[in-house]
Design an enzyme around this catalytic site. Structure first.
Site, PDB file in Angstrom:
ATOM      1  N   CYS A  65       0.874  -1.175   0.000  1.00  0.00           N
ATOM      2  CA  CYS A  65       0.000   0.000   0.000  1.00  0.00           C
ATOM      3  C   CYS A  65       0.909   1.221   0.000  1.00  0.00           C
ATOM      4  CB  CYS A  65      -0.911  -0.001   1.227  1.00  0.00           C
ATOM      5  SG  CYS A  65      -1.878   1.525   1.416  1.00  0.00           S
ATOM      6  N   CYS A  67      -5.046   6.530  -3.504  1.00  0.00           N
ATOM      7  CA  CYS A  67      -4.394   5.222  -3.505  1.00  0.00           C
ATOM      8  C   CYS A  67      -3.003   5.408  -4.088  1.00  0.00           C
ATOM      9  CB  CYS A  67      -5.189   4.213  -4.323  1.00  0.00           C
ATOM     10  SG  CYS A  67      -4.356   2.614  -4.469  1.00  0.00           S
TER      11      CYS A  67
END
Length: 249
Positions: A69, A192
């Site tokens: 991530c 993101c």
């Protein structure tokens, strides 16, 4: 359990220290619940490591594990330096490999490393797509209007290809805008990191942008990306929100 709440580019995370690996999927789902828990896009567990500064376990909002991530890696580095007092130039182990990070007060730069894979473009549901793996898989669609972003369409593509889904608009050769439907959250998120990285890399690969750009996600919090020496670099601000103790249900 003592935890720390962090935000990075619109994504939010619950971070804690632990001394051993274990399955924390149920705990992650409980903590990330925005109605009955703390509320977060992801749960990060910082673990000791013999070779690197630390190792992490990363869990999505739904309790599933994720190898990588982007914004989470920046939040983890900020936490490791400011809370755990680790050197500001660090390296740590993720499911996608070793991540290098540099912390400068509230700014954190991470190297997402080399792009794992890129597939050829294809047509589906009336749009052109390309799949790029920046640690986790991302479908990318270049568009003229980000209002084209359709959650139901994204859900179909996510389920078929088991990938995150991104819509990107090129403003100029130095600036992109991106919207992302995230796997594991199963909805659009405010940002993101690996998704923005995939959008930038494909735009650069197709000679649509320079090797250094600014990207604006849905949160409006601008971040920087660069591609040099075959590595993808990602920099932006990280916010420490608060710390508290959580009582398990």
């Amino acid at each position: 359990m003592k935890f720390y709440k962090y935000c990075a580019s619109g994504n939010d995370f619950v971070i804690t220290n632990a001394d051993r690996k274990e399955d924390r999927s149920a705990l992650a789902k409980e903590l990330c619940n925005r109605y009955e828990g703390i509320g977060a896009d992801g749960f990060i567990v910082i673990l000791p490591h013999e070779k690197y500064d630390f190792e992490w376990e990363f869990y999505n909002n739904d309790g599933s594990r994720a190898a990588m991530c982007g914004n989470g890696s920046r939040a983890a580095a900020h936490f490791a330096h400011h809370i755990n007092k680790i050197n500001p130039n660090m390296s740590f182990l993720t499911g996608a490999g070793v991540i290098k990070a540099k912390v400068n007060q509230d700014k954190v730069e991470v190297s997402l490393g080399k792009i794992k894979s890129v597939q050829n473009t294809f047509e589906e549901l009336g749009k052109t797509w390309q799949l790029c793996n920046t640690g986790v898989p991302h479908l990318v669609h270049f568009c003229q209007n980000l209002d084209e972003f359709d959650t139901m369409l994204c859900q179909k593509m996510r389920q078929k290809y088991n990938a995150n889904v991104n819509f990107v608009k090129i403003l100029d050769e130095n600036h992109l805008k991106v919207r992302t439907y995230e796997r594991g959250v199963e909805d659009e998120t405010l940002a993101c990191g690996t998704g923005m990285g995939a959008c930038f890399y494909l735009a650069f690969l197709n000679k649509k942008v320079q090797n250094k750009v600014k990207i604006t996600p849905k949160s409006g919090e601008e971040v920087g990306f660069a591609y040099k020496n075959e590595e993808l670099f990602f920099e932006g601000k990280v916010k420490y929100c608060f710390e508290a103790n959580y009582n398990f249900s």
